[in-house]
Design an enzyme around this catalytic site. Structure first.
Site, short mmCIF file in Angstrom:
data_model
loop_
_atom_site.label_atom_id
_atom_site.label_comp_id
_atom_site.label_asym_id
_atom_site.label_seq_id
_atom_site.Cartn_x
_atom_site.Cartn_y
_atom_site.Cartn_z
N LYS A 18 0.80 -1.56 0.07
CA LYS A 18 0.06 -0.02 0.54
C LYS A 18 1.19 1.45 -0.02
O LYS A 18 1.98 1.01 0.30
CB LYS A 18 -0.91 0.29 1.31
CG LYS A 18 -0.34 -0.09 3.02
CD LYS A 18 -0.08 1.50 2.94
CE LYS A 18 1.03 1.59 4.02
NZ LYS A 18 1.62 2.35 4.91
N PRO A 102 9.26 -4.04 -0.02
CA PRO A 102 9.78 -4.09 0.49
C PRO A 102 9.98 -4.22 1.99
O PRO A 102 8.88 -4.25 2.59
CB PRO A 102 10.40 -2.84 0.10
CG PRO A 102 9.90 -1.74 -0.60
CD PRO A 102 8.43 -3.33 -1.17
N GLY A 106 7.90 0.88 4.42
CA GLY A 106 6.30 1.91 4.86
C GLY A 106 5.49 1.65 3.69
O GLY A 106 4.78 2.41 3.57
N ALA A 112 0.80 -7.13 4.62
CA ALA A 112 0.36 -8.29 3.53
C ALA A 112 -0.23 -9.00 3.59
O ALA A 112 -0.97 -9.87 3.37
CB ALA A 112 1.09 -7.39 2.95
N ASP A 144 -2.89 -2.49 9.47
CA ASP A 144 -3.28 -1.95 7.93
C ASP A 144 -3.47 -3.29 7.45
O ASP A 144 -4.24 -3.54 6.68
CB ASP A 144 -1.54 -1.72 7.22
CG ASP A 144 -0.83 -0.61 7.53
OD1 ASP A 144 -1.61 0.42 7.72
OD2 ASP A 144 0.74 -0.62 7.63
#
Ligand code: ATP
Length: 309
Positions: A18, A102, A106, A112, A144
């Site tokens: 994201k 990565p 961030g 995820a 998140d």
């Protein structure tokens, strides 16, 4: 929640990264978190997560970006698996992660993987969780995580876990400048608090101009609205990122921001050709470790295949 049958086979889920188009950080709450108002967009950098029944809990990580990912109980994917297993009394699984997002960049790579694991186990264990139920389990694993289950473009409030839909037209093209090393999200929030000490920090409220820009589908409208309240803190901890930001703008980006808590920088460009040009220029400049091109919005965590033994 129903209990899980012992299912054979393996399920593979693809999950995106994201970027935060807007990240407004309010005052620190009593529980230590900050109230946020954010607009997330899922972009086409992916991890692939495979879950398969095993004799013992375990996790393995592969891919060029695997460095720095824990392969013990601290791995967020394994934590997600054990958390869901406790709720539905299921047997151990092994989680295999192929990293394309990565690490500590961030872009919510760990979240995820947790989201992908929930979606994969929902299928492997035939739980048929309702979307609400899946998002509520996800919210207990990280701020998140619900967004990475949902994908698309969405607004997040609370700690970022309370999602609301956003009307966004079109496809946006991004160039992501990857940095050497990562930034710790708690360290960036602490630096943000330090920089704002004594200031009167208002409650965060989504900007109507950003919502209007997203309805046009025009990257030229969106670019000036990109905002990140953590950017100053990330730049304070990593002053070298200022050079990356100015190089990207000089080489033709419409806008650039630190992604989440950094240190990845997300540049918005005017289409695919412009993305190739910027990626080439940034690579040649030597100011970035590596670049990736991506588009957004894309779907959240999705089952790629289910092998039934
Ligand atoms: P966020 O933006 O969600 O705060 P991030 O994108 O900056 O996080 P992540 O890639 O999620 O960072 O990694 C943060 C830390 O979480 C890493 O330093 C790593 O030690 C740990 N971690 C645990 N599980 C994972 C995972 N599956 N993938 C990546 N990092 C993980």
């Amino acid at each position: 929640m129903t209990s899980a049958p012992t299912a054979p086979g393996a399920v593979t889920v693809r999950v995106p990264a994201k970027v935060n188009l807007e990240l407004l950080v309010g005052p620190v709450r009593d529980d230590g978190y900050h109230d946020l108002s954010t607009v997330y967009q899922a972009v086409s950098l992916y991890d692939e997560v495979t879950v398969a029944p095993a004799d013992a809990w375990g996790v393995s990580v592969s891919g060029a970006l695997a460095d720095g990912v824990p392969t013990d109980g601290d791995n967020l994917a394994l934590r997600a698996a054990r958390f869901l297993a406790r709720r539905c009394d299921a047997d151990p699984v092994h989680v295999s992660i192929r990293k394309g997002i990565p690490v500590a960049g961030g872009m919510a790579g760990g979240s995820a993987d947790a989201a992908a694991t929930l979606v994969a186990l929902d299928q492997l264990w035939e739980l048929d969780l309702e979307r609400d139920e899946l998002e509520s389990v996800a919210a207990q694993l990280g701020s998140d995580v619900p967004f990475l289950v949902a994908g698309g473009t969405a607004m997040g409030s609370g700690r970022g876990e309370l999602l609301a839909p956003v009307l966004a037209r079109g496809t946006y093209h991004w160039v992501l400048a990857l940095a050497d090393g990562g930034l710790s999200t708690p360290a960036v929030y602490a630096e943000c608090d330090r920089l704002r000490a004594g200031a009167d920090v208002p409650a965060p409220v989504a900007t109507p101009a950003l919502m209007a820009a997203l309805r046009t589908g025009d990257p030229h409208e969106l670019a000036p609205q990109l905002t990140n309240d953590l950017q100053d803190a990330a730049l304070s901890l990593r002053p070298d990122l200022a050079e990356v930001l100015s190089a990207g703008m000089e080489y033709g980006a419409l806008g650039g921001i630190v992604s989440g808590s950094g240190p990845t920088i997300a540049f918005l460009v005017d289409g695919s050709e412009a993305g190739i040009d910027l990626a080439v220029a940034l690579t040649a400049s030597g100011v970035v470790r590596d670049v990736r091109r991506a588009t957004g919005p894309v779907h959240g965590a999705q089952v790629l295949h289910h092998r039934v033994d």
